[in-house]
Design an enzyme around this catalytic site. Structure first.
Site, PDB file in Angstrom:
ATOM      1  N   SER A  82       0.833  -1.191   0.000  1.00 34.82           N
ATOM      2  CA  SER A  82       0.000   0.000   0.000  1.00 34.82           C
ATOM      3  C   SER A  82       0.878   1.256   0.000  1.00 34.82           C
ATOM      4  O   SER A  82       1.760   1.358  -0.862  1.00 34.82           O
ATOM      5  CB  SER A  82      -0.941  -0.057   1.206  1.00 34.82           C
ATOM      6  OG  SER A  82      -1.975   0.879   1.061  1.00 34.82           O
ATOM      7  N   HIS A  96      -7.817  -5.145  -0.891  1.00 33.59           N
ATOM      8  CA  HIS A  96      -6.666  -4.397  -0.380  1.00 33.59           C
ATOM      9  C   HIS A  96      -6.394  -4.871   1.058  1.00 33.59           C
ATOM     10  O   HIS A  96      -7.329  -5.051   1.822  1.00 33.59           O
ATOM     11  CB  HIS A  96      -7.003  -2.898  -0.412  1.00 33.59           C
ATOM     12  CG  HIS A  96      -5.795  -2.021  -0.359  1.00 33.59           C
ATOM     13  ND1 HIS A  96      -4.974  -1.821  -1.455  1.00 33.59           N
ATOM     14  CD2 HIS A  96      -5.259  -1.298   0.652  1.00 33.59           C
ATOM     15  CE1 HIS A  96      -3.991  -0.995  -1.108  1.00 33.59           C
ATOM     16  NE2 HIS A  96      -4.134  -0.673   0.159  1.00 33.59           N
ATOM     17  N   ASP A 153      -9.227  -4.747  -5.475  1.00 33.59           N
ATOM     18  CA  ASP A 153      -8.580  -3.533  -4.970  1.00 33.59           C
ATOM     19  C   ASP A 153      -8.868  -2.385  -5.935  1.00 33.59           C
ATOM     20  O   ASP A 153      -8.519  -2.470  -7.118  1.00 33.59           O
ATOM     21  CB  ASP A 153      -7.070  -3.782  -4.874  1.00 33.59           C
ATOM     22  CG  ASP A 153      -6.313  -2.595  -4.296  1.00 33.59           C
ATOM     23  OD1 ASP A 153      -6.935  -1.534  -4.063  1.00 33.59           O
ATOM     24  OD2 ASP A 153      -5.095  -2.735  -4.089  1.00 33.59           O
TER      25      ASP A 153
END
Ligand SMILES: *[C@@H]1O[C@H](CO)[C@@H](O)[C@H](O)[C@H]1NC(C)=O
Length: 340
Positions: A183, A315, A285
């Site tokens: 991320s 995610h 995601d």
């Protein structure tokens, strides 16, 4: 299904994808709620409240059952920069070094957050690597490029001072140093690699053998198809949350086309020696289009890139060892590291 999703267009009722176990849903709910109540509308974070909600683990210098121990190492105490180092207590051959950047929208979590402590411990055990988990400074108190500076300084520190013998007893192979992150941490790993390659130090023992970007946070002013389609339907990442994170992180007065976010701009400089990359993409995601474009840009520039797609993954899926893709991720990382 389709029609129901269409009519419940309200932003406040994101429906998690159907296949997640309830334990995962519960933890996701906690994570999203903690972020939601602490990320203020004005772009600041209620730190004391977040720290209360963020479960942390201490470093544990005594080896656990799998022989992994951890120690916090100061890199620059004057700005509170430290890293948590995980190492196997014994090793036959010199070990590769994995420098890791945690996620959290550039503004939340730390190397001590229990999910990251557990994850890095697992990387150390299963990848047979020494893991250096960087506690970089967070936005909005410290905007871009503070986190990138911190990453580069951790590499400089490793190059000049190495790691003390009481922290790592195994011999280290700095010619096999990998940068990894998920991320926001994936974004940071990319920029640290780019900067490190652009200004190599003389007589530097560190050779970047690869970068591993797990669902990296890249973006731009454009709204991509996946962002629009999955907004409010996939958990964790929403357009509103992403916009908040970029506003908190990017320099004041800039927009999401800033090169820190918009790495898919063909003009965003990539040094010749940019290392081989592995890019992990989840099919649920909202950030996936940016990640695919990133891999395409690397390919067009002639870089080695390995794309790993998990069609069912949300995610932050790797937080949850009960999800099979979480184990597959570690196996893919191991294969990439063995190749490079
Ligand atoms: C942070 O949140 C807590 C709980 O909602 C509140 O009591 C406190 O005043 C907040 N702190 C600041 C500085 O806003």
């Amino acid at each position: 299904m389709e029609a129901a999703a269409e009519t419940s267009a309200g932003q406040d009722a994101p429906a998690p994808p159907p296949r997640l176990p309830w334990t995962v849903r519960l933890q996701l709910f906690g994570l999203v709620a903690a972020a939601g109540v602490t990320m203020r509308r004005d772009g600041t974070v209620n730190r004391s409240l977040f720290n209360l909600l963020d479960r942390r683990a201490r470093a544990s210098p005594r080896p656990d059952k799998s022989g992994v121990r951890s120690t916090d190492v100061d890199v620059d105490a004057s700005r509170g920069l430290w890293a948590r180092v995980f190492s196997p207590s014994t090793a036959e051959a010199p070990l590769p070094v994995l420098v890791y950047f945690h996620g959290g929208a550039f503004a939340l979590l730390s190397a001590a957050s229990s999910a990251y402590d557990a994850m890095c411990r697992r990387f150390c055990r299963d990848l047979r690597a020494v893991v250096v988990s960087v506690n970089y400074r967070l936005a909005p108190e410290h905007r871009c490029p503070a986190a990138y500076d911190d990453g580069v300084d951790v590499l400089r520190h490793l190059a000049s001072a190495g790691l003390p013998g009481d922290v790592v007893s195994a011999p280290l192979d700095f010619s096999r140093c990998f940068l990894a992150g998920d991320s926001a941490g994936g974004n940071i790993a990319h920029h640290v690699a780019r900067r490190w390659k652009a200004s190599p130090a003389d007589s530097n023992p560190i050779r970047l053998a690869g970068v591993i970007l797990v669902q990296p946070y890249f973006g731009g002013e454009e709204r991509t198809e996946a962002e629009v389609k999955l907004d409010g339907k996939a958990p964790v990442v929403t357009i509103r949350g992403s916009d908040w994170a970029w506003r908190a992180f990017l320099p004041e007065g800039t927009d999401r086309d800033h090169p820190a976010a918009h790495v898919t701009d063909e003009n965003a400089g990539l040094a010749d020696g940019f290392p081989p990359a592995m890019v992990v993409i989840g099919g649920l995601d909202p950030l996936q289009d940016w990640q695919r474009r990133y891999a395409d840009v690397l390919r067009r520039k002639g870089k080695a890139v390995r794309v790993v797609e998990f069609a069912e993954s949300i995610h932050t899926f790797f937080f949850f060892p009960v999800l099979p893709d979480s184990g597959r991720l570690v196996a893919e990382m191991k294969a990439f590291m063995d190749e490079n």
